[in-house]
Design a protein around this motif. Structure first.
Motif, PDB file in Angstrom:
ATOM      1  N   LEU A 105       0.831  -1.210   0.000  1.00 22.50           N
ATOM      2  CA  LEU A 105       0.000   0.000   0.000  1.00 22.50           C
ATOM      3  C   LEU A 105       0.865   1.259   0.000  1.00 22.50           C
ATOM      4  O   LEU A 105       0.535   2.237  -0.683  1.00 22.50           O
ATOM      5  CB  LEU A 105      -0.958  -0.010   1.182  1.00 22.50           C
ATOM      6  N   ASN A 106       1.950   1.257   0.743  1.00 20.06           N
ATOM      7  CA  ASN A 106       2.848   2.415   0.731  1.00 20.06           C
ATOM      8  C   ASN A 106       3.465   2.615  -0.653  1.00 20.06           C
ATOM      9  O   ASN A 106       3.682   3.751  -1.075  1.00 20.06           O
ATOM     10  CB  ASN A 106       3.931   2.271   1.802  1.00 20.06           C
ATOM     11  N   ASN A 107       3.729   1.514  -1.370  1.00 16.57           N
ATOM     12  CA  ASN A 107       4.222   1.628  -2.744  1.00 16.57           C
ATOM     13  C   ASN A 107       3.195   2.304  -3.640  1.00 16.57           C
ATOM     14  O   ASN A 107       3.553   3.089  -4.517  1.00 16.57           O
ATOM     15  CB  ASN A 107       4.589   0.259  -3.312  1.00 16.57           C
ATOM     16  N   VAL A 108       1.915   1.985  -3.445  1.00 22.65           N
ATOM     17  CA  VAL A 108       0.869   2.641  -4.237  1.00 22.65           C
ATOM     18  C   VAL A 108       0.880   4.142  -3.960  1.00 22.65           C
ATOM     19  O   VAL A 108       0.861   4.957  -4.887  1.00 22.65           O
ATOM     20  CB  VAL A 108      -0.526   2.042  -3.942  1.00 22.65           C
ATOM     21  N   VAL A 109       0.912   4.526  -2.683  1.00 27.32           N
ATOM     22  CA  VAL A 109       0.926   5.952  -2.332  1.00 27.32           C
ATOM     23  C   VAL A 109       2.134   6.635  -2.971  1.00 27.32           C
ATOM     24  O   VAL A 109       2.011   7.693  -3.579  1.00 27.32           O
ATOM     25  CB  VAL A 109       0.933   6.144  -0.792  1.00 27.32           C
ATOM     26  N   ARG A 110       3.310   6.026  -2.857  1.00 25.26           N
ATOM     27  CA  ARG A 110       4.560   6.646  -3.330  1.00 25.26           C
ATOM     28  C   ARG A 110       4.668   6.659  -4.852  1.00 25.26           C
ATOM     29  O   ARG A 110       5.086   7.655  -5.441  1.00 25.26           O
ATOM     30  CB  ARG A 110       5.751   5.909  -2.740  1.00 25.26           C
ATOM     31  N   HIS A 111       4.293   5.561  -5.524  1.00 26.47           N
ATOM     32  CA  HIS A 111       4.583   5.444  -6.954  1.00 26.47           C
ATOM     33  C   HIS A 111       3.374   5.647  -7.875  1.00 26.47           C
ATOM     34  O   HIS A 111       3.567   5.918  -9.062  1.00 26.47           O
ATOM     35  CB  HIS A 111       5.224   4.085  -7.249  1.00 26.47           C
ATOM     36  N   VAL A 112       2.165   5.471  -7.353  1.00 27.44           N
ATOM     37  CA  VAL A 112       0.976   5.659  -8.185  1.00 27.44           C
ATOM     38  C   VAL A 112       0.321   6.991  -7.848  1.00 27.44           C
ATOM     39  O   VAL A 112      -0.100   7.720  -8.724  1.00 27.44           O
ATOM     40  CB  VAL A 112      -0.022   4.489  -8.019  1.00 27.44           C
ATOM     41  N   GLY A 113       0.237   7.324  -6.561  1.00 22.61           N
ATOM     42  CA  GLY A 113      -0.291   8.623  -6.165  1.00 22.61           C
ATOM     43  C   GLY A 113      -1.175   8.533  -4.942  1.00 22.61           C
ATOM     44  O   GLY A 113      -1.947   7.572  -4.771  1.00 22.61           O
ATOM     45  N   GLU A 114      -1.030   9.528  -4.100  1.00 18.38           N
ATOM     46  CA  GLU A 114      -1.860   9.583  -2.892  1.00 18.38           C
ATOM     47  C   GLU A 114      -3.311   9.812  -3.290  1.00 18.38           C
ATOM     48  O   GLU A 114      -3.609  10.615  -4.166  1.00 18.38           O
ATOM     49  CB  GLU A 114      -1.383  10.709  -1.970  1.00 18.38           C
ATOM     50  N   GLY A 115      -4.204   9.061  -2.659  1.00 19.11           N
ATOM     51  CA  GLY A 115      -5.630   9.192  -2.910  1.00 19.11           C
ATOM     52  C   GLY A 115      -6.177   8.313  -4.015  1.00 19.11           C
ATOM     53  O   GLY A 115      -7.384   8.271  -4.235  1.00 19.11           O
ATOM     54  N   VAL A 116      -5.304   7.584  -4.727  1.00 18.35           N
ATOM     55  CA  VAL A 116      -5.771   6.713  -5.799  1.00 18.35           C
ATOM     56  C   VAL A 116      -6.656   5.604  -5.212  1.00 18.35           C
ATOM     57  O   VAL A 116      -6.445   5.155  -4.093  1.00 18.35           O
ATOM     58  CB  VAL A 116      -4.583   6.130  -6.596  1.00 18.35           C
ATOM     59  N   ALA A 117      -7.658   5.188  -5.970  1.00 15.03           N
ATOM     60  CA  ALA A 117      -8.564   4.129  -5.526  1.00 15.03           C
ATOM     61  C   ALA A 117      -7.838   2.785  -5.561  1.00 15.03           C
ATOM     62  O   ALA A 117      -7.220   2.422  -6.560  1.00 15.03           O
ATOM     63  CB  ALA A 117      -9.800   4.072  -6.426  1.00 15.03           C
ATOM     64  N   VAL A 118      -7.911   2.060  -4.445  1.00 14.19           N
ATOM     65  CA  VAL A 118      -7.234   0.780  -4.279  1.00 14.19           C
ATOM     66  C   VAL A 118      -8.219  -0.209  -3.677  1.00 14.19           C
ATOM     67  O   VAL A 118      -9.085   0.163  -2.878  1.00 14.19           O
ATOM     68  CB  VAL A 118      -6.011   0.930  -3.329  1.00 14.19           C
ATOM     69  N   ARG A 119      -8.076  -1.480  -4.076  1.00 14.44           N
ATOM     70  CA  ARG A 119      -8.822  -2.555  -3.421  1.00 14.44           C
ATOM     71  C   ARG A 119      -7.825  -3.502  -2.789  1.00 14.44           C
ATOM     72  O   ARG A 119      -6.783  -3.789  -3.368  1.00 14.44           O
ATOM     73  CB  ARG A 119      -9.667  -3.353  -4.427  1.00 14.44           C
ATOM     74  N   VAL A 120      -8.154  -3.993  -1.608  1.00 14.98           N
ATOM     75  CA  VAL A 120      -7.360  -5.022  -0.949  1.00 14.98           C
ATOM     76  C   VAL A 120      -8.280  -6.215  -0.773  1.00 14.98           C
ATOM     77  O   VAL A 120      -9.386  -6.074  -0.235  1.00 14.98           O
ATOM     78  CB  VAL A 120      -6.807  -4.547   0.413  1.00 14.98           C
ATOM     79  N   ARG A 121      -7.836  -7.367  -1.279  1.00 18.16           N
ATOM     80  CA  ARG A 121      -8.612  -8.607  -1.177  1.00 18.16           C
ATOM     81  C   ARG A 121      -7.770  -9.647  -0.464  1.00 18.16           C
ATOM     82  O   ARG A 121      -6.563  -9.696  -0.654  1.00 18.16           O
ATOM     83  CB  ARG A 121      -8.950  -9.158  -2.563  1.00 18.16           C
TER      84      ARG A 121
END
Length: 185
Positions: A105-121
């Motif tokens: 999840l921290n990789n998503v924030v850092r490399h994709v962008g803060e606030g981007v929609a994410v799903r965790v399954r």
């Protein structure tokens, strides 16, 4: 991407066998009940061999049959939501899963962008859980790199690689899934 171990294959077959049995699925033309066939096949990967599929496809079949997904949450990737999901995953599946999901999840924030929609399954069989972090950045695939010196970044996937039984990346249409599997005790 990590390869498929014998343990991973056995666990995948166990999950698929259970999902098929819960629906009473058989192959009448072969006079074979699929769950029994999987147990008799050597090496222990009968259902995967029968379907000529890999473990990723077999796990998606388990999900489709309702035997794999136990928990799912959607969130906007931000510090406070990452912390909340990390704690929830840790409470459900243990500290190894907590560490790995936090890194992804921290990789998503850092490399994709803060606030981007994410799903965790998360789902799996009795001994193993698979956790997936899905985001829309199919063109931005994570890469395992060696961290340098005293740097404070670049260790996320290295930690996942060290802690998880297996991990990988799958592009599924308009989203990518970065996943890991850990033992559940």
């Amino acid at each position: 991407m990590s390869g498929h171990s014998g343990y991973e294959m056995e666990d995948c077959v166990e999950a698929l066998r259970g999902a098929l049995a819960s629906h009473g699925i058989t192959l009448p033309s072969l006079r074979v009940e699929l769950p029994a066939f999987a147990g008799d096949y050597a090496p222990p990967m009968g259902l995967v061999a029968l379907g000529n599929c890999n473990t990723g496809t077999a796990r998606r079949l388990v999900d489709a049959l309702g035997g794999g997904v136990w928990w799912e949450v959607e969130l906007a990737a931000r510090g406070e939501t990452v912390r909340a999901v990390r704690r929830e995953v840790g409470a459900r599946y243990g500290r190894e899963a907590e560490l790995c999901v936090a890194e992804l999840l921290n990789n998503v924030v850092r490399h994709v962008g803060e606030g981007v929609a994410v799903r965790v399954r998360a789902g799996g069989a009795a001994r193993r859980v698979r956790v997936e972090v899905l985001d829309p950045a199919v063109g931005s695939l994570p890469v395992l790199v060696a961290a340098r010196g005293e740097g404070e970044s670049g260790r996320g996937l290295t930690l996942v690689d060290a802690v998880a039984l297996a991990w990988g990346i799958e592009v599924r249409g308009e989203e990518k899934a970065v996943w890991f599997e850990v033992a559940v005790v």
